[in-house]
Each structure stands twice: as C-alpha cells, then as structure tokens.
Write a protein that holds these residues in place. Sequence first.
Motif, PDB file in Angstrom:
ATOM      1  N   LEU A  31       0.806  -1.218   0.000  1.00  0.00           N
ATOM      2  CA  LEU A  31       0.000   0.000   0.000  1.00  0.00           C
ATOM      3  C   LEU A  31       0.840   1.269   0.000  1.00  0.00           C
ATOM      4  O   LEU A  31       0.318   2.356  -0.205  1.00  0.00           O
ATOM      5  CB  LEU A  31      -0.921   0.020   1.231  1.00  0.00           C
ATOM      6  CG  LEU A  31      -2.011  -1.052   1.265  1.00  0.00           C
ATOM      7  CD1 LEU A  31      -2.757  -0.995   2.589  1.00  0.00           C
ATOM      8  CD2 LEU A  31      -2.972  -0.883   0.100  1.00  0.00           C
ATOM      9  N   ARG A  32       2.120   1.125   0.282  1.00  0.00           N
ATOM     10  CA  ARG A  32       2.984   2.309   0.306  1.00  0.00           C
ATOM     11  C   ARG A  32       4.370   1.918  -0.172  1.00  0.00           C
ATOM     12  O   ARG A  32       5.083   1.180   0.506  1.00  0.00           O
ATOM     13  CB  ARG A  32       3.069   2.889   1.725  1.00  0.00           C
ATOM     14  CG  ARG A  32       3.981   4.104   1.802  1.00  0.00           C
ATOM     15  CD  ARG A  32       4.348   4.465   3.233  1.00  0.00           C
ATOM     16  NE  ARG A  32       5.275   5.588   3.262  1.00  0.00           N
ATOM     17  CZ  ARG A  32       6.592   5.472   3.142  1.00  0.00           C
ATOM     18  NH1 ARG A  32       7.148   4.285   2.995  1.00  0.00           N
ATOM     19  NH2 ARG A  32       7.369   6.542   3.165  1.00  0.00           N
TER      20      ARG A  32
ATOM     21  N   GLU B 241       5.906  12.760  -0.594  1.00  0.00           N
ATOM     22  CA  GLU B 241       5.178  13.240  -1.762  1.00  0.00           C
ATOM     23  C   GLU B 241       4.328  12.116  -2.319  1.00  0.00           C
ATOM     24  O   GLU B 241       4.811  11.055  -2.696  1.00  0.00           O
ATOM     25  CB  GLU B 241       6.147  13.733  -2.835  1.00  0.00           C
ATOM     26  CG  GLU B 241       5.390  14.193  -4.073  1.00  0.00           C
ATOM     27  CD  GLU B 241       6.242  15.029  -4.986  1.00  0.00           C
ATOM     28  OE1 GLU B 241       6.515  16.167  -4.636  1.00  0.00           O
ATOM     29  OE2 GLU B 241       6.635  14.530  -6.033  1.00  0.00           O
ATOM     30  N   ALA B 242       3.030  12.318  -2.352  1.00  0.00           N
ATOM     31  CA  ALA B 242       2.100  11.275  -2.744  1.00  0.00           C
ATOM     32  C   ALA B 242       1.642  11.478  -4.184  1.00  0.00           C
ATOM     33  O   ALA B 242       1.580  12.598  -4.673  1.00  0.00           O
ATOM     34  CB  ALA B 242       0.893  11.265  -1.812  1.00  0.00           C
TER      35      ALA B 242
ATOM     36  N   LYS C 278       8.474   9.543  -5.668  1.00  0.00           N
ATOM     37  CA  LYS C 278       7.026   9.586  -5.521  1.00  0.00           C
ATOM     38  C   LYS C 278       6.583   8.240  -4.960  1.00  0.00           C
ATOM     39  O   LYS C 278       7.236   7.221  -5.182  1.00  0.00           O
ATOM     40  CB  LYS C 278       6.349   9.838  -6.872  1.00  0.00           C
ATOM     41  CG  LYS C 278       6.428  11.277  -7.356  1.00  0.00           C
ATOM     42  CD  LYS C 278       5.682  11.433  -8.672  1.00  0.00           C
ATOM     43  CE  LYS C 278       5.644  12.896  -9.105  1.00  0.00           C
ATOM     44  NZ  LYS C 278       4.746  13.691  -8.277  1.00  0.00           N
ATOM     45  N   TYR C 279       5.439   8.260  -4.257  1.00  0.00           N
ATOM     46  CA  TYR C 279       4.985   7.047  -3.579  1.00  0.00           C
ATOM     47  C   TYR C 279       3.561   6.689  -3.986  1.00  0.00           C
ATOM     48  O   TYR C 279       2.715   7.549  -4.180  1.00  0.00           O
ATOM     49  CB  TYR C 279       5.044   7.237  -2.056  1.00  0.00           C
ATOM     50  CG  TYR C 279       6.431   7.043  -1.494  1.00  0.00           C
ATOM     51  CD1 TYR C 279       6.765   5.891  -0.791  1.00  0.00           C
ATOM     52  CD2 TYR C 279       7.421   7.994  -1.688  1.00  0.00           C
ATOM     53  CE1 TYR C 279       8.036   5.702  -0.296  1.00  0.00           C
ATOM     54  CE2 TYR C 279       8.700   7.812  -1.200  1.00  0.00           C
ATOM     55  CZ  TYR C 279       9.006   6.660  -0.503  1.00  0.00           C
ATOM     56  OH  TYR C 279      10.271   6.463  -0.022  1.00  0.00           O
ATOM     57  N   LYS C 280       3.317   5.413  -4.133  1.00  0.00           N
ATOM     58  CA  LYS C 280       1.988   4.842  -4.266  1.00  0.00           C
ATOM     59  C   LYS C 280       1.739   3.981  -3.025  1.00  0.00           C
ATOM     60  O   LYS C 280       2.657   3.345  -2.516  1.00  0.00           O
ATOM     61  CB  LYS C 280       1.893   3.969  -5.517  1.00  0.00           C
ATOM     62  CG  LYS C 280       1.781   4.758  -6.828  1.00  0.00           C
ATOM     63  CD  LYS C 280       1.544   3.795  -7.984  1.00  0.00           C
ATOM     64  CE  LYS C 280       1.327   4.556  -9.284  1.00  0.00           C
ATOM     65  NZ  LYS C 280       1.122   3.646 -10.421  1.00  0.00           N
ATOM     66  N   GLN C 281       0.542   3.888  -2.580  1.00  0.00           N
ATOM     67  CA  GLN C 281      -0.649   4.578  -3.038  1.00  0.00           C
ATOM     68  C   GLN C 281      -1.182   5.464  -1.902  1.00  0.00           C
ATOM     69  O   GLN C 281      -1.851   6.449  -2.143  1.00  0.00           O
ATOM     70  CB  GLN C 281      -1.741   3.582  -3.412  1.00  0.00           C
ATOM     71  CG  GLN C 281      -1.277   2.448  -4.284  1.00  0.00           C
ATOM     72  CD  GLN C 281      -2.390   1.479  -4.591  1.00  0.00           C
ATOM     73  OE1 GLN C 281      -3.553   1.860  -4.698  1.00  0.00           O
ATOM     74  NE2 GLN C 281      -2.037   0.227  -4.713  1.00  0.00           N
ATOM     75  N   TYR C 282      -0.850   5.079  -0.657  1.00  0.00           N
ATOM     76  CA  TYR C 282      -1.439   5.755   0.493  1.00  0.00           C
ATOM     77  C   TYR C 282      -0.349   6.209   1.466  1.00  0.00           C
ATOM     78  O   TYR C 282       0.278   5.373   2.127  1.00  0.00           O
ATOM     79  CB  TYR C 282      -2.407   4.812   1.220  1.00  0.00           C
ATOM     80  CG  TYR C 282      -3.457   4.219   0.305  1.00  0.00           C
ATOM     81  CD1 TYR C 282      -4.577   4.955  -0.060  1.00  0.00           C
ATOM     82  CD2 TYR C 282      -3.317   2.923  -0.198  1.00  0.00           C
ATOM     83  CE1 TYR C 282      -5.533   4.417  -0.909  1.00  0.00           C
ATOM     84  CE2 TYR C 282      -4.273   2.381  -1.042  1.00  0.00           C
ATOM     85  CZ  TYR C 282      -5.380   3.128  -1.397  1.00  0.00           C
ATOM     86  OH  TYR C 282      -6.322   2.594  -2.240  1.00  0.00           O
ATOM     87  N   PRO C 283      -0.124   7.520   1.574  1.00  0.00           N
ATOM     88  CA  PRO C 283       0.901   7.992   2.510  1.00  0.00           C
ATOM     89  C   PRO C 283       0.530   7.706   3.960  1.00  0.00           C
ATOM     90  O   PRO C 283       1.401   7.603   4.811  1.00  0.00           O
ATOM     91  CB  PRO C 283       0.972   9.494   2.224  1.00  0.00           C
ATOM     92  CG  PRO C 283      -0.330   9.837   1.601  1.00  0.00           C
ATOM     93  CD  PRO C 283      -0.757   8.623   0.839  1.00  0.00           C
TER      94      PRO C 283
ATOM     95  N   PHE D 175       7.707  12.499   6.225  1.00  0.00           N
ATOM     96  CA  PHE D 175       6.837  11.388   6.589  1.00  0.00           C
ATOM     97  C   PHE D 175       7.059  10.941   8.026  1.00  0.00           C
ATOM     98  O   PHE D 175       8.176  10.812   8.478  1.00  0.00           O
ATOM     99  CB  PHE D 175       7.089  10.205   5.650  1.00  0.00           C
ATOM    100  CG  PHE D 175       6.182   9.034   5.912  1.00  0.00           C
ATOM    101  CD1 PHE D 175       4.870   9.073   5.495  1.00  0.00           C
ATOM    102  CD2 PHE D 175       6.656   7.917   6.564  1.00  0.00           C
ATOM    103  CE1 PHE D 175       4.033   7.995   5.733  1.00  0.00           C
ATOM    104  CE2 PHE D 175       5.828   6.840   6.791  1.00  0.00           C
ATOM    105  CZ  PHE D 175       4.515   6.874   6.376  1.00  0.00           C
ATOM    106  N   SER D 176       5.959  10.715   8.733  1.00  0.00           N
ATOM    107  CA  SER D 176       6.021  10.226  10.110  1.00  0.00           C
ATOM    108  C   SER D 176       5.851   8.717  10.119  1.00  0.00           C
ATOM    109  O   SER D 176       4.873   8.190   9.594  1.00  0.00           O
ATOM    110  CB  SER D 176       4.926  10.878  10.946  1.00  0.00           C
ATOM    111  OG  SER D 176       4.880  10.303  12.227  1.00  0.00           O
TER     112      SER D 176
END
Length: 646
Positions: A113-114, A138-139, A152-157, A643-644
């Motif tokens: 998911l990430r 960055e989503a 860049k990241y998929k799908q849910y930060p 990001f946390s």
Amino acid sequence: MPEIINVNTNDKLRTLLTEVLPYELPLWYSNFTMYKRLSHQSQKEIYETISGLNFNNNSGTYIPLNYLIRRGDSKTPRLISIMHPAAQLKICDFYEQYDDLIEYFCTKSSKSLRHPYRKVTKFYGKIQEASREVGGVEAHDEERIVASSYFKYKQYPFLYRFFESYEYHKLEKQFHSMLQVDISKCFPSIYTHSIGWAVKDKRLAKSKKGSSGSFDADFDSLMQLSNYRETNGIIVGPEISRIFAEIILQKIDLNLIKRMENSNYNISKDYDFRRYVDDYFFFFCSNEVKQQFLEQLELCLLDYKMYLNDAKTSIASRPFVTNISIAKHALSKTIQDSFTKRYVNTDDEKTLVAQLNNPQYISNKIIIEIKMSLSGNNVKYHSISNYLFGAITRRLFLYLSKISDIEKTDERYLNWLLVDLDVIFFIHAMDIRVRPTDRLARLISKLLEITFDWPEKNKNILNKKIFDHIRSSIDTLISNSNSTIGLEGLNLITILTMLPHSFNLPESKVITLFDKIRSNSRSCDFYFCWTTFMLYIRDIQMYNTIHARLVREAEIFLCTDQDMFISTEFFIFYFDYLACPYISELTKGYIFDTVKKITLKNDKPIEFRSEKYKNTLMTEDFLVNWRDPSYLKHSLEKKQYIFSYG
C-alpha cells in the motif's frame, strides 16, 4: 496555478533533506544548514580533517544517536536513531548509483500500500486551496509545497487513506472478513544480509557472500555502516530504512502468493491481502483459507528470520467499520457544529461573529462532547488526536480568514480564538507525543504570525493563554516524570521561544526542568537537551546560572567521550557547540584545542591548521541554525512535509 519547480536531479546531496532523518526530532532539528555546509567541497574537507574521518570510506564504523519516544497508548517507548553525517553522505552516493534499482525492486508486489515507484523530478511551489493536507512523503497526484521525498509514492501515505478508499470498499464487497496482523519488531529483526535473499534468492546470495559492487551487497554494507556494523536489525526512523525493509517485504509478498497457489488458493478469488509497511490486512470468506494464509505467512517470514506478532492479531466482519471511524464521524459533527454556531449572517451578507462573554464555558462543552464520543466508542486519544488537530486547525484558520478585514477591538473575536486554543491544548495534553507537539507548534507559529497586527491588549491575552497552557504541560512533566520521555518535554520548551521575552520562564523553573529531563533520560539525548536549553536561554542575563552550567556540562561531555567523532552525537554536538554564538570564543577555543590534543594521541595523528579552521567553525552554523532569528518557523515549515513513521 501553482508554480512548477524542477528538481535539480544532479544534486546528489538533496538526499540529505529527504531520506536520512527520522520524523521524530526536536522542533529545531533539520539537515538544511548541514546540507549547505557539505555542499561546498572546501567546507566538507574541514569537517573531515578536524574529525579525522574519511567520508568516502566504505569500511568505516559509525555509532548512531539512539533515543526514545512515546508511541500512542503503549507503555513501551520506541527507539529511534539518527545516523552519522558520514553515513548520510554514503546514502547520497548509494541513491545516485542505484535509484533505478530501488524503483525496480520496490514495485514488484502489487499488494504493497505504500512504496516508491518513481523519482521526483518536479514539484509544485504551493498547495492549491482544494488540496488535502498531506503530512507524509510526496504522494501520487497530490500537490506539495516542497519536494519532500526523493521518490514519488503509491498509493497511500497514511493508512487511514486506504480505509477510506474505493479499493477497500471493493474488497469488503467480495470478502466478509478481514484479518489484521503485523510483524513483531520488524526493523530490529531484519537481518541485513537478507537483502541479498530478496534481490536474488537465498541460495545464490549465500554462494556469493561478501561480494561487493552489487546493489544488494552495497545496500547490506550501508545499513551496517549506519548501525555500528550490526547485522541484526536496522535503525528505525529514516526513509532509507523503510525502503530497505520494503524490498525484503515485497519479496515475501511474492513468496506468500506462490505458497498459497501451491496450496490451491488463488489470490483475488479465494482471498486477497494488502500490506502497509509491516502490517498485513487479509481478506477472506472461510476459516480454512485464513488458517492456511497464517501458516504460509509465518513460513515466509521465518525464511527471513522474522515472526508474526500474535498479540496484535484482530479479525473484523462486515461492515468493516472500526471504532475509530465511528468516533471520527461523531467528532466531525461536534467540530462542525462548534464552528457553525460562532457565525451570524446579516442581511448585507457580511459574516459577523456571535457575541461570546464566557469562552471557557463553550470550550468545556466541546471538550465534554469529545470525551463522550471517544468513551462511547472505546477509542484512545492517541488514535484520534491527529484527526482532531487537522479538523480544528483548518476551521480555525478559516475563521481567522473570515475576520481578517474586521477591526479586532471587540473582544468577541479573541474569545472565540481562546475557545479553539483551550480545545486544542486539551487534545495535546491527552497525547503529548512528538507528532501532536509538532502540529501544535506549527499552529502556534502561524497563529502568532496572523495575529501580529492585532491590538496589543488582545495579543497579550493570546500570548498568556499559550504560555499558561504550555507551562501547565511542563508542570505536569516535572511532577510526573514517567509520563513523558525527554524529547516531548524539550519540544514544549522550544514552543515557548515563539513568545515575547515577557513570557520567559523564571530561571529556577528552567533549572528544575533541565534536571528532570536529564535525570529521567533513558537514552543518549544530551545533545538534544543541551541545544534546546541553549536556544531558549541564549545570552539572556537572567539565565546566567543555567548558562554557566550548560557550558560546564558541555565541556565534560566533549572532553571525556570515548567514541569521539565516530559517535553521531559527539560529531554533531562538537561542531554545533563551536558554532554557538552564545558561548565566548575563549571558551570554545579551549574545547577546540583540548579535543585536538586528545585526537593527537592516536596512532595516526590528525594535523591541521588550527586558526584557519577554528575561525570557520566558530562563524558558520553546522546543523543548528543559531544565527537565523526565524530558525524555528523555517524548520517547522519544512518539517510538516516529512513522513512520520508508524
């Protein structure tokens, strides 16, 4: 339209700004100043020469700065680490050489998911009005104020985005039950050599053990380099650690699907699953397939020396609605109603604010409704505080925007703002962790900026409200030292630096707080504590006693530390101490000469021209931005896009 800014992809040191630090840091901590210093080869050579370290050496040994933070309602704190600046520079080299392979190995599993999927090449200069607030990397398809990540990241930060997605609802239509389980102590359990098993296969990786110059071998070595050459476990906090884990866990995803196929269970038909970092969400219709999934997952993890956390296993049946979701729905109405009631619409369509003489009465009513919503749904504050902060903050600043053109002499405009602060500080008091404190600090910073031209009387009332709430939290910290870890208390002190000098704590209170944090510390955070207090007291005369003590304790630390420059804490503290403008040059010169004498006792003496380097180190900030009066504002603006973890 927001401005599109291209990323300088030739600047390999940009990795220092996105990939190497944990989120959970002192409010003043960022890599931006160090990035500027190390971007100049001449200055980089000074830090190498003084420390005696070769930043290009792949076989070095560096000790991370480890410290503890609170995590939710758990009594067990989490260990977070900052890697050595020399190790951070090696990560810059690694990304420059292998970023394409990182993309490749992080996009093999469709069940994650990430995960990173593409390098960032441009970003938007500001956020559009309608875009949602994003606190993560960055989503995909979301506009950001800064390029906050290398990829860049998929799908849910954030995980809650998945629970609110069409994808989640589609899975609910197909399967009547959902199992949630996570890996026990995932990052501390990862065996660094297992990156080769994930990239190749276990047999091939073992047959080529020790080979260098390959992606997996270099990644293995890099994670050891950042963690005192440990092979069992990787440090928690930096994005690079999550990427390392993601590559391994993606391989486990593929192995799991294959094992289930061998047991005659087809994915998307008999079952399905998603994974968010180290949390698995398994969707099923029969207990038989559920049991088979758990057995096969345990075997897949065992191949990589990892195990499931049985204590956190849970099962939900349709509808897949959590208590947190129910509580959010109720709280949304509470917050919406509380703000709607403050507005009065007149015939001329101008928005005015309702009369309010007793703000405490209104804030108490809102707090009671929040408590009832959480208690009725058996939800803890730490599970909902981030949502509440976001919901209230957005409406608070909308309120300030609505009254921006109104003369603020009438106290009603201030009183409604006092209501918001009472509610926000109550939520924070129930969840004094790093992230809620960060959000509180950003809110106060922006609030003070917006109200800068308000009448002086109103500003004093507002400042006093903030001061009283922060001091109350600090008093709680002093009286109940087991309720927080040092970093949380230090960040409260940092928030106070935003207020005028008339709201400075008395020196006796500062000394008491310093003693409490130091005596209650269970990790290596002397540097955090020393720097926070020095930023607070600076060279103000009323703090002469605590100032002298800080200087004395810094001398003891810097002149007696056995690990010296291979220690992350010593390295950054030494250079930040020499750059500190609130310490006399004579005192700093003594530390400079003493540390040099200690290093000269080594088998390989370090020779350098003291006066030339001394002048540079004493006039140029290294990591702490001592000389920027708006250092905290700038740090908070950048920090909100990092990001946390967890």
